[in-house]
Design a protein around this motif. Structure first.
Motif: not given
Length: 312
Positions: A118-124, A126-134
């Motif tokens: 679950r930790t790896l899934a949440w980390t991935a 969050v990274i995807g959301i940050v990249v899309i927002a940027g």
């Protein structure tokens, strides 16, 4: 003849002791290997309570038929049993129960041992959301017209062209064709004439072109991405109108102004130097016909006048 005693068939204890349900088979194989339910939970990453429900054949305690089949397969694989046969037994047991009459088996879940944590899934995520927002913010800034403050700052930083007193204005470059703006990337631009009429105002998408009207009077451009525009005059490329990703404003884009930008700086060889006011320009390569003026002779002090004597 004496009646022979009748012998009743004796049930084979081994047959009676053979487990018949999928859960019993799994439990028996686990106990034969000296493993605990917690050991199986560690190997399969399945909760201990769900493994205990499988051993009891209590499939109603599980989230659904797909989970019951998938958990049983993982359990059988962990103790080296035939997972295909166990899965088939579980399907038959479930469909013959009340649970099979009320639930529909749409799919089997993936092996829990191969599912990311679950930790790896949440980390991935969050990274995807940050990249899309940027990327969204960056793209929005590039396609947003510059503000008044940016325009004023750009005008303040624009160096003033040095003016030389008495220097003749450079000859206008000949107009050889239309002025064409071609976008090598999406870019916002605004072109107005000296009367303030907007000749072009909006987004120019990549690959699109805009041709300046031939009757435009002293047009100027405003844009935030000068490097995204390829400018030509009659097919002749013009240098970039400004630095990359820096707002430019009130930059002349007439054919004459653009060709002047493309002309190398400096005075061409053979051109006469500027003349001062009120003076005739000196001829180049022609000897002067005016007689040389002799240098004035050194002045000699005049003799002093005689002073009258005291007796006169």
């Amino acid at each position: 003849m004496a009646d022979e005693p009748e012998f009743e068939p004796v049930a084979d204890d081994a047959t009676e002791a053979q487990p018949s349900t999928p859960g019993a088979k799994l439990r028996a194989a686990r106990e034969a290997q000296g493993l605990s339910v917690q050991d199986i939970a560690t190997r399969t990453r399945i909760a201990q309570r769900q493994l205990e429900a499988i051993e009891r054949d209590d499939y109603a305690a599980l989230p659904g038929i797909p989970y019951a089949v998938g958990f049983a397969r993982a359990y059988a694989r962990a103790i080296d049993l035939d997972e295909v046969a166990i899965a088939a037994d579980v399907r038959n047991a479930v469909h013959n129960s009340d649970m099979g009459a009320t639930r529909y088996e749409a799919f089997e879940p993936a092996d829990p041992a191969r599912v990311p944590s679950r930790t790896l899934a949440w980390t991935a995520a969050v990274i995807g959301i940050v990249v899309i927002a940027g990327f969204t913010i960056w793209r929005t800034q590039l396609l947003t017209p510059p503000t008044g403050e940016q325009i004023a700052e750009q005008q303040e930083q624009k160096p003033a062209a040095p003016q030389q007193a008495g220097a003749p204005a450079p000859a206008a470059a000949p107009v050889t064709g239309p002025v064409v703006f071609t976008a090598n990337d999406d870019v916002w631009m605004r072109i107005v004439d000296e009367a303030g009429e907007r000749l072009k105002d909006g987004l120019l998408k990549k690959g699109e072109s805009f041709t300046l009207p031939a009757d435009a009077r002293n047009p100027t451009i405003l844009t935030g991405r000068p490097q995204a525009l390829d400018v030509t005059v009659g097919g002749k490329p013009i240098p970039p109108l400004g630095a990359a990703d820096r707002t430019i404003a009130d930059v002349p884009v007439s054919a004459e102004a653009l060709l002047a930008r493309a002309t190398p700086a400096g005075v061409p060889a053979g051109q006469s130097s500027p003349s001062g006011p009120g003076r005739a320009p000196a001829s180049v390569g022609t000897p002067s016909l005016q007689a040389p003026v002799p240098a004035p002779a050194a002045s000699t002090p005049a003799p002093a006048a005689p002073q009258p004597s005291a007796g006169n």
